[in-house]
Write an enzyme that holds these catalytic residues in place. Sequence first.
Site, PDB file in Angstrom:
ATOM      1  N   ASN A   9       1.021  -1.335   0.065  1.00 13.86           N
ATOM      2  CA  ASN A   9       0.094   0.019   0.023  1.00 13.86           C
ATOM      3  C   ASN A   9       0.960   1.169  -0.007  1.00 13.86           C
ATOM      4  O   ASN A   9       1.569   1.533   1.089  1.00 13.86           O
ATOM      5  CB  ASN A   9      -0.766   0.055   1.140  1.00 13.86           C
ATOM      6  CG  ASN A   9      -1.747   1.217   1.296  1.00 13.86           C
ATOM      7  OD1 ASN A   9      -1.799   2.017   0.235  1.00 13.86           O
ATOM      8  ND2 ASN A   9      -2.241   1.545   2.590  1.00 13.86           N
ATOM      9  N   LYS A  11       0.096   4.302  -0.181  1.00 11.80           N
ATOM     10  CA  LYS A  11      -0.373   5.659   0.135  1.00 11.80           C
ATOM     11  C   LYS A  11      -0.165   6.672  -0.800  1.00 11.80           C
ATOM     12  O   LYS A  11      -0.289   6.440  -2.029  1.00 11.80           O
ATOM     13  CB  LYS A  11      -0.110   5.869   1.407  1.00 11.80           C
ATOM     14  CG  LYS A  11      -0.309   4.669   2.440  1.00 11.80           C
ATOM     15  CD  LYS A  11      -0.191   4.901   4.029  1.00 11.80           C
ATOM     16  CE  LYS A  11      -0.100   3.807   4.647  1.00 11.80           C
ATOM     17  NZ  LYS A  11      -0.314   3.625   5.978  1.00 11.80           N
ATOM     18  N   HIS A  97      -9.670   1.564   4.585  1.00  9.93           N
ATOM     19  CA  HIS A  97      -8.470   1.794   5.234  1.00  9.93           C
ATOM     20  C   HIS A  97      -8.503   2.853   6.338  1.00  9.93           C
ATOM     21  O   HIS A  97      -9.277   3.666   6.400  1.00  9.93           O
ATOM     22  CB  HIS A  97      -7.155   2.232   4.172  1.00  9.93           C
ATOM     23  CG  HIS A  97      -5.819   2.373   4.922  1.00  9.93           C
ATOM     24  ND1 HIS A  97      -5.502   3.336   5.943  1.00  9.93           N
ATOM     25  CD2 HIS A  97      -5.092   1.251   4.808  1.00  9.93           C
ATOM     26  CE1 HIS A  97      -4.004   2.919   6.150  1.00  9.93           C
ATOM     27  NE2 HIS A  97      -3.742   1.845   5.825  1.00  9.93           N
ATOM     28  N   GLU A  99      -7.135   4.975   7.427  1.00  7.20           N
ATOM     29  CA  GLU A  99      -6.757   6.555   6.901  1.00  7.20           C
ATOM     30  C   GLU A  99      -8.099   7.202   6.593  1.00  7.20           C
ATOM     31  O   GLU A  99      -8.540   8.240   6.662  1.00  7.20           O
ATOM     32  CB  GLU A  99      -5.668   6.586   6.439  1.00  7.20           C
ATOM     33  CG  GLU A  99      -4.260   6.488   7.410  1.00  7.20           C
ATOM     34  CD  GLU A  99      -2.931   5.856   6.306  1.00  7.20           C
ATOM     35  OE1 GLU A  99      -3.058   5.907   5.304  1.00  7.20           O
ATOM     36  OE2 GLU A  99      -2.045   5.421   7.085  1.00  7.20           O
ATOM     37  N   GLU A 169      -5.803  -4.455  10.629  1.00  5.54           N
ATOM     38  CA  GLU A 169      -4.606  -3.269  10.862  1.00  5.54           C
ATOM     39  C   GLU A 169      -4.929  -2.519  11.962  1.00  5.54           C
ATOM     40  O   GLU A 169      -5.788  -1.557  11.874  1.00  5.54           O
ATOM     41  CB  GLU A 169      -4.725  -2.299   9.659  1.00  5.54           C
ATOM     42  CG  GLU A 169      -4.297  -3.208   8.338  1.00  5.54           C
ATOM     43  CD  GLU A 169      -3.836  -2.220   7.259  1.00  5.54           C
ATOM     44  OE1 GLU A 169      -2.613  -2.251   6.905  1.00  5.54           O
ATOM     45  OE2 GLU A 169      -4.451  -0.895   7.184  1.00  5.54           O
ATOM     46  N   GLY A 175       2.167   2.536  10.940  1.00  7.68           N
ATOM     47  CA  GLY A 175       3.160   3.753  10.505  1.00  7.68           C
ATOM     48  C   GLY A 175       3.858   4.023  12.054  1.00  7.68           C
ATOM     49  O   GLY A 175       4.578   5.403  11.844  1.00  7.68           O
ATOM     50  N   SER A 215       3.157  -1.716  10.280  1.00  8.92           N
ATOM     51  CA  SER A 215       4.547  -1.680  10.714  1.00  8.92           C
ATOM     52  C   SER A 215       5.261  -2.958  10.285  1.00  8.92           C
ATOM     53  O   SER A 215       6.041  -3.516  11.056  1.00  8.92           O
ATOM     54  CB  SER A 215       4.942  -1.280  12.053  1.00  8.92           C
ATOM     55  OG  SER A 215       4.306   0.127  12.317  1.00  8.92           O
TER      56      SER A 215
END
Length: 257
Positions: A9, A11, A97, A99, A169, A175, A215
């Site tokens: 991914n 991003k 996701h 985000e 996730e 991250g 991560s």
Amino acid sequence: MRTPLLAANWKMYKTVGEAEAFVSALLGGTEGVDLAGAEIVIAPPFTALPAVATGVRGTGIGVAGQDLHWEAEGAFTGAISAGMLVEAGATHVIVGHSERRRLFGDTDDAVNRKTKAALAAGLIPIVCVGETLEERDGGEMPAVLTRQVRGGLNGLSAEQVGTLVVAYEPVWAIGTGRTASAAQAGEAHAHIRSTLSDAFGADAADSCRILYGGSVKPGNVKELVAQADVDGALVGGASLDPNSFHQIVAGGRGTEL
Ligand code: PGA
């Protein structure tokens, strides 16, 4: 047996030129990635989708959008439809996701509509779920995952659920460099699989692949996929470098480079 799936991914990283350079490096020369025993999907920004699709043509590597709108077309500035993704060369699409949920307001209902639109267009959805740190500390991890899985997949057939991909996730691991331990991932994945089994039956739950994300790095992927219910990884930061992603593919397949 479920084939391990390693998904990159990207991003909002990589121009078209950078994406092409990544694909050449990943596939290039005698050091090229060994595609046996694992599936690979790359999710570039929309602008680089056609270039990545062209670059991986014939290799079996999948290409994913990072989001989609559930309508086929309309006055939705900035949005992209499932049909447009297919035309650009996508085979998969990431849906929900964290985000998108946190920064763009995607609800479980939106995730559900998007998942249905993806399936209707022939895309394989990678549906993301995961709890925040606050929810985990409050003992709500199982309830949050149940709600997101049931909400996101509501109304799908068992057959559809068997072909799609779920990504666990934990928001606190994305991250942050703070990976879930193999035991934490294993526990959450087992919970997701039993939720799938309750809602869609044992066969659908058995064939649905559940990826871990947050991560993931070359150094921890092997331990994570060794868990019974972890069927691969959705990788952000460590997927941007072809060498690092190549090592993750090897580790996800259970081999070393
Ligand atoms: P990360 O991101 O690997 O950089 O933690 C994972 C993701 O958000 O899919």
